[in-house]
Structure formats: C-alpha cells, structure tokens
Design a protein around this motif. Structure first.
Motif, PDB file in Angstrom:
ATOM      1  N   UNK A 264       1.006  -1.119  -0.024  1.00 16.53           N
ATOM      2  CA  UNK A 264       0.032   0.007  -0.008  1.00 16.53           C
ATOM      3  C   UNK A 264       0.868   1.291  -0.104  1.00 16.53           C
ATOM      4  N   UNK A 265       0.235   2.183  -0.384  1.00 19.86           N
ATOM      5  CA  UNK A 265       0.960   3.369  -0.510  1.00 19.86           C
ATOM      6  C   UNK A 265       0.049   4.763  -0.248  1.00 19.86           C
ATOM      7  N   UNK A 266       0.628   5.763   0.134  1.00 22.79           N
ATOM      8  CA  UNK A 266      -0.088   6.900   0.431  1.00 22.79           C
ATOM      9  C   UNK A 266       0.360   8.094   1.137  1.00 22.79           C
ATOM     10  N   UNK A 267      -0.317   8.910   1.737  1.00 28.84           N
ATOM     11  CA  UNK A 267       0.440  10.261   2.711  1.00 28.84           C
ATOM     12  C   UNK A 267       0.670   9.600   3.916  1.00 28.84           C
ATOM     13  N   UNK A 268       1.555   9.865   4.351  1.00 27.95           N
ATOM     14  CA  UNK A 268       2.149   9.397   5.828  1.00 27.95           C
ATOM     15  C   UNK A 268       2.021  10.461   6.926  1.00 27.95           C
ATOM     16  N   UNK A 269       1.869  10.118   8.084  1.00 29.38           N
ATOM     17  CA  UNK A 269       1.948  11.040   9.289  1.00 29.38           C
ATOM     18  C   UNK A 269       2.516  10.386  10.403  1.00 29.38           C
ATOM     19  N   UNK A 270       3.533  10.684  11.124  1.00 31.11           N
ATOM     20  CA  UNK A 270       4.286  10.003  12.082  1.00 31.11           C
ATOM     21  C   UNK A 270       4.375  10.983  13.353  1.00 31.11           C
ATOM     22  N   UNK A 271       4.378  10.305  14.487  1.00 30.59           N
ATOM     23  CA  UNK A 271       4.696  10.793  15.828  1.00 30.59           C
ATOM     24  C   UNK A 271       4.787   9.829  16.951  1.00 30.59           C
ATOM     25  N   UNK A 272       5.795  10.062  17.854  1.00 28.90           N
ATOM     26  CA  UNK A 272       6.193   8.970  18.706  1.00 28.90           C
ATOM     27  C   UNK A 272       6.362   7.649  17.833  1.00 28.90           C
ATOM     28  N   UNK A 273       6.134   6.436  18.104  1.00 26.75           N
ATOM     29  CA  UNK A 273       6.216   5.340  17.395  1.00 26.75           C
ATOM     30  C   UNK A 273       5.084   5.085  16.378  1.00 26.75           C
ATOM     31  N   UNK A 274       4.116   5.993  16.203  1.00 24.05           N
ATOM     32  CA  UNK A 274       2.807   5.956  15.403  1.00 24.05           C
ATOM     33  C   UNK A 274       3.196   6.287  14.071  1.00 24.05           C
ATOM     34  N   UNK A 275       2.742   5.274  13.017  1.00 23.44           N
ATOM     35  CA  UNK A 275       2.685   5.820  11.699  1.00 23.44           C
ATOM     36  C   UNK A 275       1.088   5.447  11.047  1.00 23.44           C
ATOM     37  N   UNK A 276       0.634   6.507  10.519  1.00 28.43           N
ATOM     38  CA  UNK A 276      -0.384   6.529   9.819  1.00 28.43           C
ATOM     39  C   UNK A 276      -0.323   6.717   8.294  1.00 28.43           C
ATOM     40  N   UNK A 277      -1.032   6.048   7.418  1.00 30.32           N
ATOM     41  CA  UNK A 277      -1.068   6.100   6.000  1.00 30.32           C
ATOM     42  C   UNK A 277      -2.475   6.267   5.471  1.00 30.32           C
ATOM     43  N   UNK A 278      -2.690   7.462   4.693  1.00 28.10           N
ATOM     44  CA  UNK A 278      -4.022   7.632   4.394  1.00 28.10           C
ATOM     45  C   UNK A 278      -3.710   7.766   2.571  1.00 28.10           C
ATOM     46  N   UNK A 279      -4.789   6.981   2.277  1.00 20.30           N
ATOM     47  CA  UNK A 279      -5.017   7.095   0.513  1.00 20.30           C
ATOM     48  C   UNK A 279      -6.593   6.945   0.312  1.00 20.30           C
ATOM     49  N   UNK A 280      -6.913   6.680  -0.816  1.00 15.49           N
ATOM     50  CA  UNK A 280      -8.181   6.802  -1.389  1.00 15.49           C
ATOM     51  C   UNK A 280      -8.885   5.495  -0.829  1.00 15.49           C
ATOM     52  N   UNK A 281      -8.228   4.577  -0.333  1.00 17.98           N
ATOM     53  CA  UNK A 281      -8.806   2.997   0.112  1.00 17.98           C
ATOM     54  C   UNK A 281      -9.323   3.307   1.341  1.00 17.98           C
ATOM     55  N   UNK A 282      -8.674   4.261   2.146  1.00 19.28           N
ATOM     56  CA  UNK A 282      -8.843   4.506   3.676  1.00 19.28           C
ATOM     57  C   UNK A 282      -7.795   4.881   4.530  1.00 19.28           C
ATOM     58  N   UNK A 283      -7.780   4.734   5.986  1.00 18.37           N
ATOM     59  CA  UNK A 283      -6.514   5.220   6.780  1.00 18.37           C
ATOM     60  C   UNK A 283      -6.326   3.890   7.315  1.00 18.37           C
ATOM     61  N   UNK A 284      -4.927   3.777   7.218  1.00 18.29           N
ATOM     62  CA  UNK A 284      -4.140   2.726   7.970  1.00 18.29           C
ATOM     63  C   UNK A 284      -3.359   3.092   9.069  1.00 18.29           C
ATOM     64  N   UNK A 285      -2.918   2.125   9.905  1.00 19.09           N
ATOM     65  CA  UNK A 285      -2.044   2.467  11.200  1.00 19.09           C
ATOM     66  C   UNK A 285      -1.180   1.353  11.542  1.00 19.09           C
ATOM     67  N   UNK A 286       0.016   1.813  11.872  1.00 18.16           N
ATOM     68  CA  UNK A 286       1.105   0.785  12.494  1.00 18.16           C
ATOM     69  C   UNK A 286       1.703   1.274  13.570  1.00 18.16           C
ATOM     70  N   UNK A 287       2.538   0.464  14.346  1.00 20.57           N
ATOM     71  CA  UNK A 287       3.258   1.178  15.365  1.00 20.57           C
ATOM     72  C   UNK A 287       4.708   0.412  15.073  1.00 20.57           C
ATOM     73  N   UNK A 288       5.944   1.402  15.124  1.00 22.34           N
ATOM     74  CA  UNK A 288       7.119   1.003  14.763  1.00 22.34           C
ATOM     75  C   UNK A 288       7.790  -0.276  15.692  1.00 22.34           C
ATOM     76  N   UNK A 289       7.275  -0.325  16.827  1.00 19.71           N
ATOM     77  CA  UNK A 289       7.721  -1.445  17.718  1.00 19.71           C
ATOM     78  C   UNK A 289       7.104  -2.729  17.475  1.00 19.71           C
ATOM     79  N   UNK A 290       5.976  -2.730  16.369  1.00 18.01           N
ATOM     80  CA  UNK A 290       5.722  -3.975  16.242  1.00 18.01           C
ATOM     81  C   UNK A 290       6.423  -5.120  15.484  1.00 18.01           C
ATOM     82  N   UNK A 291       6.293  -6.382  15.627  1.00 22.45           N
ATOM     83  CA  UNK A 291       7.177  -7.331  14.700  1.00 22.45           C
ATOM     84  C   UNK A 291       7.016  -7.182  13.406  1.00 22.45           C
ATOM     85  N   UNK A 292       8.248  -6.902  12.871  1.00 22.00           N
ATOM     86  CA  UNK A 292       8.147  -6.831  11.375  1.00 22.00           C
ATOM     87  C   UNK A 292       8.505  -8.078  10.613  1.00 22.00           C
ATOM     88  N   UNK A 293       8.289  -8.107   9.292  1.00 18.18           N
ATOM     89  CA  UNK A 293       9.196  -9.130   8.496  1.00 18.18           C
ATOM     90  C   UNK A 293      10.301  -8.534   7.755  1.00 18.18           C
TER      91      UNK A 293
END
Length: 293
Positions: A264-293
């Motif tokens: 997915x891709x889109x506009x980003x907003x970041x603060x603390x460890x929060x990352x939001x992504x905003x695109x035409x499909x909706x709004x997504x959220x993740x945390x930097x400390x989550x377990x990544x692949x």
C-alpha cells in the motif's frame, strides 16, 4: 530486500477536499486538515489575509469526528488538539507589519467556535501539542533568521516551547539551530528533533536535558521513533534506522503492506512510534515497535 511494516486498516475514508496537512495529536488521533477549494492565486507558503472554510477530521480506532471552521482569516498549515478538545490552527507564515504582526495561531472549541488568536512567529516548520497542553514549535531558516519584516524573529532559536497563552517556557537557543528539519514530541519527557547545521539528532528528557545521536542521513522531515529504531520519511521514501550506541545506522527501505501483505502507499503522518497512512482506500495505522517481516 525491504523491511515490511504491516498496517491495520482503521477505517474506510475518502474525501474530495484538498488535504492541507495530516498530523497526529498527543493522544494518537490522526488529524486531517482540509479545505474544500483552494482559493485561486493563493500561495500557501505566504501568509495572506484570506478567509477560508476549513474542515478537520479527527480519527482514531474507528472513532470519527468532523469539525468545520468558517471564514478562517489565516492560511492554515497545521492543526493540533488539546486535552479539553480545544483545537489550534496555525499558519506557517507571519508578517511583522511594522510592530503589529499577524496573529497566525487561532484557537477554537471542539464545535469550531473561535476563542482567541496569538502570534507565534514566521517560518513555522512543525507544531505539536504535548499531553501537558504545551505547544512545541520548530522553525525553518526564514523563521530563524527573519523575513517579512522580522529583524528579531520569534523563531530565532529554532525550537520553542509555548504555553496556551503564547508565553515562552523554554527555547533551544544553546543549540545554534539554523533550520529545525524534523520534530517528534513523543511525550513531554521525550522530545526528539533533528537540525541543521550540525545534523545532530537530539532527544530531550523532562528536564530539557539532551542526549545527542549521530544519524547517517543529511535531511528528512518526518519520523517515528521506538526505543531502538527510527523510521524516517525524506519526502520520497521511508527508511529504517537502527540504534547502535549513539548512532542510528541506515537499514532497509520500508515497504508498507496491509494485513493481507499487499503493498500500500499514500500520505504519511508520524509521531512517537505511530505511523498513519492515508489514501483513497482508507486510513491505515502501524506502530514502529511491532514485529516486522
């Protein structure tokens, strides 16, 4: 290889308005500042006497609120909320006007009714309100060195902490900031900023005592931070940096994916460890400390 950050879809959201900014409040809410129609001939980089109709969308964990603001007389670039629901709209540019400077910060209640206005200076790069309702403002070079009639600019220290009445509580005068590129007020006892010309990354504690870090990247404007990593956005791509002692070393490029591992891709907003992504499909959220692949 890329580092994958899995983003959970918060809600379906589409808008035909012009999104001026996407920012995050101290409580983790996503704040979208929009204008229905950008007035013809208006340059958002210059503070001008206009009257805009604006909307702020407040989004978090499936909760949603929209607030409308009518005939706002500044070119607003930033939005933040306070713990009591008060909203501040701030314009980046501010003319001195021979000692009668523009009031480029306007406060509203949570129904969009105007409360009062303040002057917070020219050349504002970022505005973030912490959980104590204090206002952290960083400035780019024109706000530091002066423009639009400012011989002694408010933003000359590069980073300033204000209260809600516009009183200065602290400033970063000792750092010699020429341009405060990036700011992340994770909390009142963890304020992170990155500045020119030293290219130093600083974390302040609750007593404003700094810890300095080196980071192998010359310029970036937005980042999320956990205990051992930083995700930065340089205007084009996101990269993961890992902490090794007093240095953050560049790792892989970040690829954002949904819960089905689709890119997915889109506009980003970041603060603390929060990352939001905003695109035409909706709004997504993740945390930097989550377990990544």
């Amino acid at each position: 290889m890329k580092t994958k950050l899995v983003c959970k879809k918060v809600m379906q959201f589409t808008s035909k308005n012009d999104c001026i900014s996407a920012e995050i409040a101290a409580n983790g809410d996503l704040l979208l500042l929009e204008t229905p129609i950008q007035p013809e001939g208006v340059d958002g980089f210059v503070q001008v006497a206009i009257k805009q109709n604006l909307k702020v969308h407040i989004i978090n964990n499936q909760q949603y609120k929209q607030i409308e603001f009518h005939k706002v007389p500044i070119s607003a670039d930033h939005v933040q909320t306070f713990s009591d629901g008060t909203i501040i709209l701030v314009g980046s540019r501010c003319e001195y006007n021979e000692g009668k400077p523009d009031k480029n910060a306007r406060f509203y209640d949570n129904n969009g009714q105007f409360l009062y206005a303040l002057t917070l200076g020219d050349g504002i790069q970022s505005v973030q309100v912490d959980e104590q309702d204090r206002i952290w403002i960083s400035y780019f070079d024109e706000g530091v060195f002066g423009n639009y009639g400012w011989d002694d600019p408010i933003g000359r220290h590069g980073l300033i902490l204000f209260d809600r009445q516009g009183n200065i509580l602290w400033h970063a005068g000792e750092y010699g900031i020429s341009d405060c590129y990036a700011l992340n007020v994770a909390s009142s006892d963890k304020v992170c900023f990155y500045y020119y010309h030293d290219f130093k990354f600083v974390i302040l504690d609750e007593l404003f005592q700094p810890t300095f870090f080196n980071i192998k990247k010359e310029s970036f404007w937005e980042f999320a931070i956990s205990d051992d990593a930083i995700a930065i956005f340089d205007g084009n791509c996101s990269y993961m940096f890992h902490r090794k002692g007093q240095t953050f070393k560049k790792g892989r490029r970040i690829q954002y994916v949904d819960e089905q591992c689709q890119k997915i891709s889109g506009r980003l907003a970041m603060r603390a460890e929060i990352i939001y992504m905003y695109n035409n499909d909706g709004i997504y959220k993740t945390m930097l400390s989550q377990k990544n692949k």
